[in-house]
Design a protein around this motif. Structure first.
Motif, short mmCIF file in Angstrom:
data_model
loop_
_atom_site.label_atom_id
_atom_site.label_comp_id
_atom_site.label_asym_id
_atom_site.label_seq_id
_atom_site.Cartn_x
_atom_site.Cartn_y
_atom_site.Cartn_z
N GLY A 1 -71.98 -17.04 3.13
CA GLY A 1 -73.07 -16.75 2.20
C GLY A 1 -74.35 -17.46 2.59
N PHE A 2 -74.23 -18.71 3.04
CA PHE A 2 -75.40 -19.48 3.48
C PHE A 2 -76.02 -18.84 4.72
CE2 PHE A 2 -77.40 -22.71 6.10
CZ PHE A 2 -78.20 -23.40 5.20
N ALA A 3 -75.18 -18.58 5.73
CA ALA A 3 -75.69 -18.03 6.99
C ALA A 3 -76.26 -16.63 6.79
CB ALA A 3 -74.56 -17.99 8.03
N ALA A 4 -75.58 -15.82 5.98
CA ALA A 4 -76.05 -14.45 5.75
C ALA A 4 -77.41 -14.44 5.06
CB ALA A 4 -75.02 -13.67 4.93
N GLN A 5 -77.59 -15.30 4.05
CA GLN A 5 -78.87 -15.34 3.35
C GLN A 5 -79.97 -15.95 4.22
OE1 GLN A 5 -79.73 -13.93 0.46
NE2 GLN A 5 -81.80 -14.57 0.98
N GLU B 1 -75.33 -10.73 -4.63
CA GLU B 1 -76.73 -10.50 -4.26
C GLU B 1 -77.67 -10.53 -5.46
OE1 GLU B 1 -77.22 -8.02 -0.19
OE2 GLU B 1 -76.47 -6.86 -1.90
N ILE B 2 -77.16 -10.32 -6.66
CA ILE B 2 -78.04 -10.43 -7.83
C ILE B 2 -78.66 -11.82 -7.88
CG2 ILE B 2 -78.11 -10.47 -10.36
CD1 ILE B 2 -75.97 -8.32 -10.39
N GLY B 3 -77.83 -12.83 -7.65
CA GLY B 3 -78.34 -14.20 -7.66
C GLY B 3 -79.11 -14.56 -6.41
N THR B 4 -78.59 -14.16 -5.23
CA THR B 4 -79.25 -14.55 -3.99
C THR B 4 -80.60 -13.86 -3.83
OG1 THR B 4 -78.07 -12.82 -2.74
CG2 THR B 4 -77.07 -15.01 -2.81
N THR B 5 -80.69 -12.58 -4.24
CA THR B 5 -81.97 -11.89 -4.12
C THR B 5 -82.99 -12.42 -5.12
OG1 THR B 5 -81.13 -10.12 -5.55
CG2 THR B 5 -81.00 -9.77 -3.18
N LEU B 6 -82.51 -12.84 -6.30
CA LEU B 6 -83.43 -13.45 -7.27
C LEU B 6 -83.98 -14.76 -6.71
CD1 LEU B 6 -84.76 -13.59 -10.04
CD2 LEU B 6 -82.67 -14.67 -10.92
N ALA B 7 -83.10 -15.59 -6.18
CA ALA B 7 -83.54 -16.86 -5.60
C ALA B 7 -84.46 -16.63 -4.41
CB ALA B 7 -82.33 -17.69 -5.18
N SER B 8 -84.11 -15.64 -3.59
CA SER B 8 -84.92 -15.33 -2.42
C SER B 8 -86.29 -14.80 -2.83
CB SER B 8 -84.19 -14.30 -1.55
OG SER B 8 -84.92 -14.02 -0.38
N GLY C 1 -75.64 -18.56 -0.67
CA GLY C 1 -76.89 -17.83 -0.48
C GLY C 1 -78.07 -18.46 -1.18
N MET C 2 -77.86 -19.01 -2.36
CA MET C 2 -78.96 -19.62 -3.12
C MET C 2 -79.45 -20.90 -2.45
SD MET C 2 -77.93 -18.95 -7.11
CE MET C 2 -79.53 -19.52 -7.70
N ILE C 3 -78.56 -21.61 -1.77
CA ILE C 3 -78.98 -22.81 -1.03
C ILE C 3 -79.88 -22.42 0.14
CG2 ILE C 3 -78.17 -24.71 0.43
CD1 ILE C 3 -75.66 -24.82 -1.34
N ALA C 4 -79.53 -21.31 0.79
CA ALA C 4 -80.28 -20.89 1.98
C ALA C 4 -81.60 -20.20 1.66
CB ALA C 4 -79.41 -19.95 2.83
#
Length: 308
Positions: A11-15, A51-58, A214-217
Motif C-alpha cells: 500500500g505504501f509503495a503503490a501510493q 482507495e477512498i482513504g488513500t485518494t482523499l489523503a493524496s 497508502g495514507m503514510i505515502a
C-alpha cells in the motif's frame, strides 16, 4: 501477520508511485491480491475501498502543494464516477481480457509519445494553458472509470497519459488532478461493488492495512511531484506506461511471447528508459545552468567609467 505487513508495504509503495506518477496504485495492489488467491470482484472491491482513504489523503496533499486544477477534477471526476459505478455494478463479472490488448496498445502508443516528447524537447509549451474541454474530459472519464472498476485499476494509466499528451496542463497538475478526482471514482466503484456482490467477500482488515500504508505515502508523493522537474517527470511517466503496457501485450493471447522473449523485451525497455531519463536529467541541468547564467548577466549592473 506477515501477509498484513506485506500488504502495508505494498500500500505504501503503490501510493508512493501513484501519487508521484499519477498511476499504478490499483494495478500494483490488485496484482498482489490476485496472486494471494482473491477473486477478481472482491479484489477490485478491496482495492477501491482502500482507495477512498488513500485518494482523499493524496488529494489533500496535492492541494496543499498546489498540484490540482479543480476544473479538470470536476470535468473528469464526475463522468469517471458514473463509469466506475456502471462497471462495478453491472459489468464486474465481464472478462476484460479480450479488451486489454487493445487498451494496452493505445496506452503504449501514448507512452512512447510522452517519453519521446518530454525526453527530446521537455514540456510542450505551444498548447500550455489552453483549456481542457468537457468533450475531451467527459468521455475520457467514463472510459477510465469503467476500465478502473472492471480491471481493478486503470484510472491513472488511462487518464494520466491522455491529458499529458494534450500538452495543455503541467505534469504536476495532471498528476494532482487525476489523484484528486480518483476519490470520486473510488467512492462510486465501492458503492457499485457493495450493491453487486455485497460485503461478505471483502476482507476489511486488508482494506485497513492497504489504507494505512497508502495514507503514510500520500504526502511524501505530493511533495515529490511538486519538486521533480516536469521534463524528468514526463520521462518517468512515459517509461512506466511503456513498461506496464508492453508486459500486458506480451502476455496477451495476441502475442503470448515465451519467457525468454519477454525478459529480453523488458530489459531492452528498461535500458532505453534509463538512457532517456539520464538524457532528460542532463538536458534539464544544462537548461538550468543556461538560465542561471542569463539571469546573472541581466542582473549585472552596468559599469560606469571611473571619475577622478
Amino acid at each position: 501477520m506477515r501477509t498484513l505487513v506485506l500488504l502495508g508495504l505494498v500500500g505504501f509503495a503503490a501510493q508512493l508511485v501513484d501519487g508521484s506518477l499519477g498511476m499504478a496504485y490499483g494495478v500494483t495492489s490488485t496484482t498482489l491480491l490476485l496472486t494471494i488467491g482473491t477473486n477478481a470482484a472482491a479484489t477490485s472491491a478491496t482495492v477501491h475501498l482502500a482507495e477512498i482513504g488513500t485518494t482523499l489523503a493524496s488529494g489533500v496533499a496535492h492541494w496543499r502543494f498546489d498540484n490540482i486544477d479543480w476544473k479538470v477534477v470536476t470535468r473528469i471526476g464526475i463522468p469517471g464516477a458514473i463509469g466506475a459505478f456502471a462497471g462495478a455494478t453491472f459489468l464486474s463479472n465481464l472478462s476484460t481480457d479480450s479488451a486489454a490488448p487493445v487498451m494496452s496498445l493505445i496506452l503504449l502508443t501514448l507512452g512512447v509519445y510522452i517519453l519521446v516528447r518530454f525526453t527530446t524537447s521537455g514540456l510542450p509549451r505551444d498548447r500550455m494553458g489552453k483549456p481542457l474541454r468537457k468533450r475531451f474530459l467527459a468521455p475520457l472519464g467514463l472510459l477510465a472509470g469503467f476500465v478502473d472498476a472492471t480491471g481493478g485499476g486503470g484510472w491513472g494509466p488511462v487518464g494520466t497519459p491522455a491529458i499529458l499528451a494534450s500538452g495543455r496542463l503541467a505534469p504536476r497538475k495532471v498528476i494532482g488532478s487525476i489523484d484528486a478526482s480518483e476519490f470520486l471514482v473510488a467512492i462510486a466503484a465501492s458503492a457499485g461493488f457493495i450493491v453487486g456482490i455485497g460485503s461478505e467477500n471483502i476482507d476489511f482488515t486488508w482494506v485497513g492495512v492497504l489504507l494505512i500504508g497508502g495514507m503514510i505515502a500520500a504526502p511524501i508523493a505530493a511533495w515529490l511531484v511538486r519538486h521533480i522537474p516536469p521534463r524528468i517527470l514526463g520521462s518517468s511517466v512515459g517509461g512506466v506506461i511503456i513498461l506496464t503496457n508492453a508486459r500486458t501485450l506480451l502476455r496477451s493471447d495476441w502475442v503470448d511471447a515465451p519467457g525468454g522473449v519477454r525478459a529480453f523485451a523488458y530489459t531492452a525497455i528498461a535500458i532505453i528508459w534509463a538512457a532517456a531519463f539520464a538524457y532528460s536529467l542532463r538536458e534539464y541541468r544544462r537548461d538550468q545552468a543556461a538560465e542561471s547564467a542569463m539571469a546573472a548577466e541581466n542582473a549585472e549592473p552596468a559599469v560606469s567609467p571611473a571619475r577622478h
